[in-house]
Scaffold this motif. Structure first.
Motif, PDB file in Angstrom:
ATOM      1  N   ASP A 189       4.692  15.140 -10.149  1.00 38.25           N
ATOM      2  CA  ASP A 189       5.272  15.369 -11.647  1.00 38.25           C
ATOM      3  C   ASP A 189       4.552  16.274 -12.334  1.00 38.25           C
ATOM      4  N   LYS A 190       3.184  16.576 -12.102  1.00 39.80           N
ATOM      5  CA  LYS A 190       2.526  17.686 -12.687  1.00 39.80           C
ATOM      6  C   LYS A 190       2.763  19.004 -12.234  1.00 39.80           C
ATOM      7  N   GLY A 191       3.715  19.244 -11.329  1.00 45.15           N
ATOM      8  CA  GLY A 191       3.882  20.664 -10.933  1.00 45.15           C
ATOM      9  C   GLY A 191       5.248  20.600 -10.283  1.00 45.15           C
ATOM     10  N   ASP A 192       5.542  21.399  -9.455  1.00 41.96           N
ATOM     11  CA  ASP A 192       6.644  21.678  -8.422  1.00 41.96           C
ATOM     12  C   ASP A 192       6.477  20.785  -7.412  1.00 41.96           C
ATOM     13  N   PRO A 193       7.553  19.601  -7.351  1.00 43.28           N
ATOM     14  CA  PRO A 193       7.264  18.462  -6.335  1.00 43.28           C
ATOM     15  C   PRO A 193       7.638  18.990  -4.912  1.00 43.28           C
ATOM     16  N   LYS A 194       8.492  20.163  -4.796  1.00 47.89           N
ATOM     17  CA  LYS A 194       8.967  20.622  -3.600  1.00 47.89           C
ATOM     18  C   LYS A 194       7.821  21.149  -2.720  1.00 47.89           C
ATOM     19  N   LYS A 195       6.830  22.116  -3.211  1.00 52.10           N
ATOM     20  CA  LYS A 195       5.818  22.547  -2.325  1.00 52.10           C
ATOM     21  C   LYS A 195       4.797  23.338  -3.257  1.00 52.10           C
ATOM     22  N   PRO A 196       3.642  23.286  -2.681  1.00 51.75           N
ATOM     23  CA  PRO A 196       2.476  23.910  -3.289  1.00 51.75           C
ATOM     24  C   PRO A 196       2.555  25.563  -3.667  1.00 51.75           C
ATOM     25  N   LYS A 197       1.916  26.113  -4.629  1.00 48.87           N
ATOM     26  CA  LYS A 197       2.507  27.561  -5.215  1.00 48.87           C
ATOM     27  C   LYS A 197       1.245  28.172  -4.852  1.00 48.87           C
ATOM     28  N   LEU A 198       1.294  29.335  -4.153  1.00 45.63           N
ATOM     29  CA  LEU A 198      -0.008  30.375  -4.110  1.00 45.63           C
ATOM     30  C   LEU A 198      -0.043  31.388  -5.115  1.00 45.63           C
ATOM     31  N   HIS A 199      -0.727  31.699  -6.097  1.00 44.56           N
ATOM     32  CA  HIS A 199      -0.713  32.612  -7.054  1.00 44.56           C
ATOM     33  C   HIS A 199      -1.628  33.736  -6.286  1.00 44.56           C
ATOM     34  N   ASN A 200      -1.023  34.882  -6.590  1.00 47.29           N
ATOM     35  CA  ASN A 200      -1.898  36.058  -5.977  1.00 47.29           C
ATOM     36  C   ASN A 200      -2.936  36.367  -6.755  1.00 47.29           C
ATOM     37  N   ALA A 224      -2.136  19.961  -2.987  1.00 49.33           N
ATOM     38  CA  ALA A 224      -0.900  19.223  -2.382  1.00 49.33           C
ATOM     39  C   ALA A 224      -1.610  18.197  -1.496  1.00 49.33           C
ATOM     40  N   MET A 225      -1.233  17.040  -1.921  1.00 52.42           N
ATOM     41  CA  MET A 225      -1.805  15.809  -1.109  1.00 52.42           C
ATOM     42  C   MET A 225      -0.960  15.106  -0.232  1.00 52.42           C
ATOM     43  N   CYS A 226      -1.136  14.632   0.933  1.00 46.67           N
ATOM     44  CA  CYS A 226      -0.724  13.884   1.913  1.00 46.67           C
ATOM     45  C   CYS A 226      -1.255  12.514   2.157  1.00 46.67           C
ATOM     46  N   PHE A 227      -0.460  11.459   2.159  1.00 47.33           N
ATOM     47  CA  PHE A 227      -1.113  10.162   2.484  1.00 47.33           C
ATOM     48  C   PHE A 227      -0.425   9.591   3.326  1.00 47.33           C
ATOM     49  N   GLU A 228      -1.287   8.759   4.437  1.00 47.11           N
ATOM     50  CA  GLU A 228      -0.759   7.951   5.499  1.00 47.11           C
ATOM     51  C   GLU A 228      -1.318   6.812   5.861  1.00 47.11           C
ATOM     52  N   THR A 229      -0.537   6.092   6.230  1.00 45.54           N
ATOM     53  CA  THR A 229      -1.313   4.413   6.557  1.00 45.54           C
ATOM     54  C   THR A 229      -0.866   4.008   7.950  1.00 45.54           C
ATOM     55  N   GLU A 277       0.924  -1.276   0.136  1.00 48.48           N
ATOM     56  CA  GLU A 277       0.064  -0.048   0.125  1.00 48.48           C
ATOM     57  C   GLU A 277       0.869   1.363  -0.001  1.00 48.48           C
ATOM     58  N   ASN A 278       2.045   1.193   0.724  1.00 52.08           N
ATOM     59  CA  ASN A 278       2.912   2.427   0.845  1.00 52.08           C
ATOM     60  C   ASN A 278       3.410   2.703  -0.538  1.00 52.08           C
ATOM     61  N   GLU A 279       3.983   1.538  -1.351  1.00 51.66           N
ATOM     62  CA  GLU A 279       4.364   1.600  -2.430  1.00 51.66           C
ATOM     63  C   GLU A 279       3.340   2.250  -3.553  1.00 51.66           C
ATOM     64  N   ARG A 280       2.261   1.693  -3.543  1.00 51.60           N
ATOM     65  CA  ARG A 280       1.130   2.269  -4.183  1.00 51.60           C
ATOM     66  C   ARG A 280       0.951   3.645  -3.983  1.00 51.60           C
ATOM     67  N   MET A 281       0.878   4.236  -2.645  1.00 49.43           N
ATOM     68  CA  MET A 281       0.831   5.595  -2.460  1.00 49.43           C
ATOM     69  C   MET A 281       1.832   6.299  -2.826  1.00 49.43           C
ATOM     70  N   GLY A 282       2.729   5.901  -2.983  1.00 36.94           N
ATOM     71  CA  GLY A 282       4.133   6.600  -3.198  1.00 36.94           C
ATOM     72  C   GLY A 282       4.032   6.851  -4.673  1.00 36.94           C
ATOM     73  N   ARG A 283       3.772   5.675  -5.383  1.00 35.62           N
ATOM     74  CA  ARG A 283       3.718   6.050  -6.783  1.00 35.62           C
ATOM     75  C   ARG A 283       2.548   7.101  -7.215  1.00 35.62           C
ATOM     76  N   LYS A 284       1.724   7.082  -6.612  1.00 32.76           N
ATOM     77  CA  LYS A 284       0.480   7.971  -6.675  1.00 32.76           C
ATOM     78  C   LYS A 284       1.107   9.494  -6.396  1.00 32.76           C
ATOM     79  N   ARG A 285       1.798   9.754  -5.329  1.00 31.67           N
ATOM     80  CA  ARG A 285       2.465  10.852  -5.045  1.00 31.67           C
ATOM     81  C   ARG A 285       3.093  11.370  -6.129  1.00 31.67           C
ATOM     82  N   SER A 286       4.075  10.427  -6.829  1.00 34.59           N
ATOM     83  CA  SER A 286       5.012  10.813  -7.736  1.00 34.59           C
ATOM     84  C   SER A 286       4.190  11.315  -8.833  1.00 34.59           C
ATOM     85  N   GLU A 287       3.071  10.528  -9.209  1.00 30.46           N
ATOM     86  CA  GLU A 287       2.174  11.058 -10.567  1.00 30.46           C
ATOM     87  C   GLU A 287       1.495  12.378 -10.222  1.00 30.46           C
TER      88      GLU A 287
END
Length: 372
Positions: A321-332, A344-349, A308-318
């Motif tokens: 990959d669509k934006g800046d992986p470092k942090k969410p960006k707030l546009h004025n 931004a999404m956070c997963f925990e099991t 499950e952790n590996e699956r969630m890790g792949r989902k996080r990567s996907e």
């Protein structure tokens, strides 16, 4: 017996490997699970023995570097049982041990001095009554932890050997019930115990708890006096013991332990007098098969968590990959005043390995266990 155990584990798909814990476990691995009984090493390490400390740290280091490896049971959980005073305080935190409950733990207090007046005051404040059992603070790790004494009066306070825990003695018709817990299963075995006492006018009695609770034990301390023979034996209520096993397991977060229970002759309350880490399980039929089932279930559960952790890790990567992986960006906002917050999404099991009921019909002897 060793060959038989090896056959049982092989049939269960488990390969046993004897560890040299005095050395690093890294080159000895990899391991899916480590099963241990290191209570003596834990006590010695606490006392400053460097070799014991190194052995314990070798196991901890491997588990730290390989979180996918299951440790049965954790050192943090076992530490709660090594100190009897801490163990009894832990019991008070179990919801079953409330004043209105059928389950209790006898009143207790830690004695750290031989000063009689100080001890008398402590006993009174903790409502510890005569007679009481004087037990070593260290509950595991050596034969000394089983050397106890029954003290009947103020004169007997001379016999206190600190550090120790004084625990009020309850008459229980010389019968002890051992509740052996193996994961979500438990098995109840009846054993001999200390006889009833009515008089306080006697000298201190010394005994070894292992000697008086062995099967078919023949000891003057376990033979009821004639006045107690007509008492009707109390048949334990399985539901109460099931609830107790479940509550203690939830509090300890352990898989392998035993609970010593007596039933007070007068109040009919179930009194928990000790808890033991990874006991001998003598009297539990097919213990090795039941143990193998538990170990396989723990490893299967860990595999599911890893998957499950590996699956969630792949989902996080996907997602990243669509934006800046470092942090969410707030546009004025754009020229029309519209603003946008990049998601931004956070997963925990965090699976709870100790949920579920434990229920077994009580019978003595019991020839099997049921899973619930």
């Amino acid at each position: 017996m060793v060959n038989n155990q090896c056959t049982i584990t092989k049939d269960a798909g488990i390969e046993l490997v004897k560890l040299d814990i005095d050395k690093s476990l890294e080159p000895q691995g990899p391991f899916n699970l480590i099963l241990h009984k290191c209570t003596l090493l834990m006590v010695d390490a606490e006392d400053g023995d460097e070799q014991s400390l190194k052995a314990i740290n070798n196991i901890k280091e491997y588990i730290c570097n390989h979180p996918e490896c299951v440790l049965v049971d954790s050192f943090e959980s076992i530490e709660k049982l090594i100190d009897r005073h801490e163990q009894y305080k832990l019991l008070l935190r179990c919801n079953l041990l409330k004043s209105e409950s059928d389950v209790c733990t006898p009143t207790f207090v830690e004695l750290s001095t031989k000063e009689i007046e100080i001890n008398k005051k402590k006993l009174k404040e903790a409502n510890v009554r005569y007679p009481f059992v004087c037990k070593p603070v260290v509950a595991h790790g050596s034969s000394a932890s089983h050397k106890m004494a029954i003290i009947f009066n103020d004169k007997g306070l001379d016999d206190v050997q600190p550090p120790c825990v004084a625990q009020t003695f309850h008459n229980h018709n010389a019968v002890l019930y051992k509740v052996f817990v193996i994961g979500e299963k438990h098995h109840i075995v009846e054993r001999p115990s200390i006889k009833n006492f009515s008089s306080r006018d006697q000298s201190t009695i010394y005994f070894d708890s292992n000697d008086v609770s062995k099967p078919n034990c023949a000891n003057f301390l376990t033979e009821l006096d004639e006045v107690d023979l007509p008492r009707t034996p109390i048949t334990p209520n399985n539901q109460i013991l099931s609830d107790l096993a479940r509550a203690v397991r939830r509090e300890l977060k352990m898989e392998l332990f035993g609970i010593d229970v007596i039933i007070d002759c007068d109040t009919k309350k179930y009194a928990v007098i000790d808890i033991n880490a990874f006991p001998g399980y003598e009297g539990v039929n097919n213990f090795m098969e039941i143990l193998c089932d538990l170990l396989n279930s723990l490893m299967d559960k860990q595999d599911k968590v890893r998957t499950e952790n590996e699956r969630m890790g792949r989902k996080r990567s996907e997602i990243t990959d669509k934006g800046d992986p470092k942090k969410p960006k707030l546009h004025n906002g754009d020229k029309n005043g519209n603003s946008e917050l990049e998601s931004a999404m956070c997963f925990e099991t965090n699976p709870d390995a100790h949920e579920g009921d434990m229920l077994l019909p009580w019978k003595q002897p019991i020839n099997g266990l049921l899973k619930h």
